[in-house]
Design a protein around this motif. Sequence first.
Motif, PDB file in Angstrom:
ATOM      1  N   GLN A  41       0.811  -1.219   0.000  1.00 37.01           N
ATOM      2  CA  GLN A  41       0.000   0.000   0.000  1.00 37.01           C
ATOM      3  C   GLN A  41       0.843   1.267   0.000  1.00 37.01           C
ATOM      4  OE1 GLN A  41      -2.433  -0.778   3.399  1.00 37.01           O
ATOM      5  NE2 GLN A  41      -3.946  -1.894   2.231  1.00 37.01           N
ATOM      6  N   LEU A  42       1.990   1.239   0.673  1.00 39.17           N
ATOM      7  CA  LEU A  42       2.821   2.430   0.698  1.00 39.17           C
ATOM      8  C   LEU A  42       3.375   2.747  -0.679  1.00 39.17           C
ATOM      9  CD1 LEU A  42       4.701   1.950   4.068  1.00 39.17           C
ATOM     10  CD2 LEU A  42       2.834   3.507   3.583  1.00 39.17           C
ATOM     11  N   ASN A  43       3.687   1.728  -1.463  1.00 44.65           N
ATOM     12  CA  ASN A  43       4.136   1.971  -2.820  1.00 44.65           C
ATOM     13  C   ASN A  43       3.017   2.598  -3.639  1.00 44.65           C
ATOM     14  OD1 ASN A  43       6.205   1.814  -4.844  1.00 44.65           O
ATOM     15  ND2 ASN A  43       4.953   0.250  -5.816  1.00 44.65           N
ATOM     16  N   PHE A  44       1.782   2.170  -3.439  1.00 47.25           N
ATOM     17  CA  PHE A  44       0.627   2.765  -4.121  1.00 47.25           C
ATOM     18  C   PHE A  44       0.550   4.253  -3.792  1.00 47.25           C
ATOM     19  CE2 PHE A  44      -3.782   4.174  -3.814  1.00 47.25           C
ATOM     20  CZ  PHE A  44      -4.228   3.942  -5.101  1.00 47.25           C
ATOM     21  N   VAL A  45       0.721   4.591  -2.524  1.00 48.62           N
ATOM     22  CA  VAL A  45       0.663   5.994  -2.094  1.00 48.62           C
ATOM     23  C   VAL A  45       1.799   6.791  -2.740  1.00 48.62           C
ATOM     24  CG1 VAL A  45       0.840   7.551  -0.109  1.00 48.62           C
ATOM     25  CG2 VAL A  45      -0.499   5.449   0.068  1.00 48.62           C
ATOM     26  N   ARG A  46       2.995   6.233  -2.767  1.00 46.82           N
ATOM     27  CA  ARG A  46       4.123   6.933  -3.400  1.00 46.82           C
ATOM     28  C   ARG A  46       3.851   7.198  -4.875  1.00 46.82           C
ATOM     29  NH1 ARG A  46       9.656   3.978  -1.875  1.00 46.82           N
ATOM     30  NH2 ARG A  46       8.467   2.210  -2.601  1.00 46.82           N
ATOM     31  N   VAL A  47       3.353   6.197  -5.581  1.00 48.73           N
ATOM     32  CA  VAL A  47       3.065   6.361  -7.010  1.00 48.73           C
ATOM     33  C   VAL A  47       2.018   7.444  -7.220  1.00 48.73           C
ATOM     34  CG1 VAL A  47       2.029   5.214  -9.016  1.00 48.73           C
ATOM     35  CG2 VAL A  47       3.769   4.032  -7.665  1.00 48.73           C
ATOM     36  N   LYS A  48       0.964   7.428  -6.441  1.00 48.84           N
ATOM     37  CA  LYS A  48      -0.109   8.416  -6.591  1.00 48.84           C
ATOM     38  C   LYS A  48       0.383   9.828  -6.286  1.00 48.84           C
ATOM     39  CE  LYS A  48      -3.378   5.850  -8.057  1.00 48.84           C
ATOM     40  NZ  LYS A  48      -3.806   6.006  -9.458  1.00 48.84           N
ATOM     41  N   LEU A  49       1.249   9.974  -5.292  1.00 49.37           N
ATOM     42  CA  LEU A  49       1.790  11.294  -4.971  1.00 49.37           C
ATOM     43  C   LEU A  49       2.686  11.807  -6.098  1.00 49.37           C
ATOM     44  CD1 LEU A  49       2.518  10.797  -1.180  1.00 49.37           C
ATOM     45  CD2 LEU A  49       0.863  12.389  -2.186  1.00 49.37           C
ATOM     46  N   ARG A  50       3.471  10.928  -6.680  1.00 52.88           N
ATOM     47  CA  ARG A  50       4.302  11.334  -7.826  1.00 52.88           C
ATOM     48  C   ARG A  50       3.426  11.726  -9.008  1.00 52.88           C
ATOM     49  NH1 ARG A  50       8.444   7.017  -6.423  1.00 52.88           N
ATOM     50  NH2 ARG A  50      10.025   8.227  -5.342  1.00 52.88           N
ATOM     51  N   GLN A  51       2.376  10.960  -9.267  1.00 54.11           N
ATOM     52  CA  GLN A  51       1.462  11.273 -10.365  1.00 54.11           C
ATOM     53  C   GLN A  51       0.752  12.607 -10.128  1.00 54.11           C
ATOM     54  OE1 GLN A  51      -1.063   7.793 -10.501  1.00 54.11           O
ATOM     55  NE2 GLN A  51       0.331   6.690 -11.858  1.00 54.11           N
ATOM     56  N   ALA A  52       0.547  12.963  -8.862  1.00 50.16           N
ATOM     57  CA  ALA A  52      -0.105  14.229  -8.526  1.00 50.16           C
ATOM     58  C   ALA A  52       0.835  15.424  -8.676  1.00 50.16           C
ATOM     59  CB  ALA A  52      -0.651  14.167  -7.100  1.00 50.16           C
ATOM     60  N   GLY A  53       2.133  15.143  -8.924  1.00 55.28           N
ATOM     61  CA  GLY A  53       3.074  16.213  -9.187  1.00 55.28           C
ATOM     62  C   GLY A  53       3.988  16.591  -8.041  1.00 55.28           C
ATOM     63  N   MET A  54       4.024  15.785  -7.001  1.00 57.16           N
ATOM     64  CA  MET A  54       4.932  16.083  -5.893  1.00 57.16           C
ATOM     65  C   MET A  54       6.374  16.036  -6.388  1.00 57.16           C
ATOM     66  SD  MET A  54       3.019  16.601  -3.233  1.00 57.16           S
ATOM     67  CE  MET A  54       1.731  17.251  -4.280  1.00 57.16           C
ATOM     68  N   SER A  55       7.170  17.014  -5.967  1.00 61.75           N
ATOM     69  CA  SER A  55       8.561  17.083  -6.443  1.00 61.75           C
ATOM     70  C   SER A  55       9.481  16.141  -5.691  1.00 61.75           C
ATOM     71  CB  SER A  55       9.078  18.514  -6.335  1.00 61.75           C
ATOM     72  OG  SER A  55       8.970  18.982  -5.004  1.00 61.75           O
TER      73      SER A  55
END
Length: 66
Positions: A2-16
């Motif tokens: 689940q943490l990898n899912f969160v990381r991917v979604k945050l990157r897709q949202a544009g987090m630097s």
Amino acid sequence: MQLNFVRVKLRQAGMSSVELMESERGWNPLVYAEWVNAPGKPTLLLYGHYDVQPPDPLDEWISPPF
């Protein structure tokens, strides 16, 4: 995981910056992300809590409840 899912979604949202932070005490890790490209704008903090101990039996808890 689940943490990898969160990381991917945050990157897709544009987090630097997106980082998985492991605990030195062996506790559960957390995901930290930031985007600091809006100087002078307010800061937003999101916190998601997840339970890690069974509600019962209490003798299986590894630490007392808050």
